[in-house]
Write an enzyme that holds these catalytic residues in place. Structure first.
Site, PDB file in Angstrom:
ATOM      1  CG  ASP A  49     -19.327 -42.088  39.835  1.00  0.00           C
ATOM      2  OD1 ASP A  49     -19.459 -41.490  38.828  1.00  0.00           O
ATOM      3  OD2 ASP A  49     -18.808 -41.406  40.940  1.00  0.00           O
ATOM      4  CB  SER A  50     -22.676 -41.537  35.307  1.00  0.00           C
ATOM      5  OG  SER A  50     -22.131 -42.223  34.236  1.00  0.00           O
ATOM      6  CG  ASP A  88     -15.914 -43.182  37.756  1.00  0.00           C
ATOM      7  OD1 ASP A  88     -15.097 -42.619  37.741  1.00  0.00           O
ATOM      8  OD2 ASP A  88     -16.951 -42.913  37.539  1.00  0.00           O
ATOM      9  CE  LYS A 118     -13.968 -40.973  35.321  1.00  0.00           C
ATOM     10  NZ  LYS A 118     -14.739 -40.301  36.527  1.00  0.00           N
ATOM     11  CD  GLU A 186     -18.319 -33.836  34.424  1.00  0.00           C
ATOM     12  OE1 GLU A 186     -17.725 -34.735  34.674  1.00  0.00           O
ATOM     13  OE2 GLU A 186     -19.623 -33.659  34.322  1.00  0.00           O
TER      14      GLU A 186
HETATM   15  O1  KIV Z   1     -19.273 -41.397  35.845  1.00  0.00           O
HETATM   16  C1  KIV Z   1     -19.212 -40.810  34.736  1.00  0.00           C
HETATM   17  O2  KIV Z   1     -20.001 -41.310  33.831  1.00  0.00           O
HETATM   18  C2  KIV Z   1     -18.101 -40.174  34.449  1.00  0.00           C
HETATM   19  C3  KIV Z   1     -17.971 -39.392  33.015  1.00  0.00           C
HETATM   20  C4  KIV Z   1     -19.188 -38.365  32.572  1.00  0.00           C
HETATM   21  C5  KIV Z   1     -16.668 -38.770  32.831  1.00  0.00           C
HETATM   22  O3  KIV Z   1     -17.371 -39.779  35.347  1.00  0.00           O
END
Ligand code: KIV
Length: 274
Positions: A49-50, A88, A118, A186
């Site tokens: 979700d980044s 995510d 995730k 993290e």
């Molecule tokens: O959203 C994301 O990119 C993440 C990673 C940094 C683990 O959760």
């Protein structure tokens, strides 16, 4: 070719079986071409979700919607033939109760073709993880600095220092016992990440954690130097594509203004060329 026509060759059980073996290589991706480029080198491609901050210019991951995750999930799945694709779960789509989480996770799996989801959270998400796993949804957990809880933490701070280490260890044990096939650690102290890796049954995937983790993950745009708003300490830049893009745009702009682009080889004549 439909999103589900390619088979994902690595499965969650295969990823789990890598515990203690060769470190797992994990990267994020959000688009088909980038996913296809990294796929041969990765065990896991995460549609993180980044994406909200990296591609959509959002201030945090809290604004990311289910529709965004579905769209990017499908795009990535189309580019991947080897790695496990994990998507995510966006903020607000799973925290309420296990039934809400199941409905959201089932939608993600069915509409993207991902092999797993995730979600963020430790002990308080253990029941939800067990509920999903029992119903056929493989779960990668995410503990330590969980960005969707940035407001509770008061910033993107290191978690688990001093007295807080025990709580992170409890989170790791809880998600492992609940049936998660792996867990992202993290931004926690390296010694704690090493201890967790030694004590729990599932692979740990570090980001700002420890070289002893069972795998590592980075945000692709961070490691390519494409996302330059800020650089967390745990990011290593393996390329400078942001700079390269800026130089390329500047060269193009100057050639367009000087009328040196397009050149003869880029244009068409009246006659059909051989
Ligand atoms: O959203 C994301 O990119 C993440 C990673 C940094 C683990 O959760």
């Amino acid at each position: 070719m439909s999103a589900s026509a390619k088979t994902t060759s690595l499965s969650p059980p295969q990823i789990q079986a890598q515990k203690g073996a060769t470190p797992l290589v994990c990267l994020t991706a959000y688009t088909t071409p980038m996913a296809a480029l990294i796929d041969p080198h990765c065990d896991v491609v995460l549609v993180g979700d980044s994406v909200g901050m990296v591609l959509h210019g959002l201030p945090s991951t809290l604004e990311v919607t289910m529709e965004m995750m579905l769209m990017h999930g499908r795009a990535v799945r189309r580019g991947v033939a080897h790695a496990l694709v994990v998507v995510d779960m966006p903020f607000g789509s799973y925290e309420q109760n296990p039934a809400q989480a199941f409905a959201s996770a089932a939608r993600i799996m069915a509409e993207t073709g991902a092999g797993a989801v995730k979600l963020e959270g430790g002990t308080h998400m253990a029941d939800t993880i067990a509920f999903l796993v029992a119903r056929g949804i493989p779960v990668m957990a995410h503990i330590g600095l969980t960005p969707q809880a940035v407001n509770t933490f008061g910033g993107y701070k290191v978690q688990g220092r001093g007295d807080r280490a025990q709580a992170i260890m409890a989170d790791a044990q809880a998600v492992s016992e609940a049936g998660a096939f792996s867990v992202v650690l993290e931004k926690i102290p390296a010694a704690l990440a090493t201890k967790i890796t030694a004590e729990i049954a599932i692979p740990t995937i570090g980001i700002g954690a420890s070289v002893d983790c069972d795998g590592q993950i980075l945000v692709l745009d961070d490691m390519l130097g494409l996302f330059t708003d800020f650089k967390p300490k745990f990011v290593k830049r393996y390329a400078a594509l942001g700079e390269a893009t800026s130089h390329a745009a500047a060269a193009y702009a100057s050639e367009v203004r000087a009328r040196s682009f397009p050149a003869s080889e880029h244009i068409f004549s009246d006659e059909k060329q051989k």
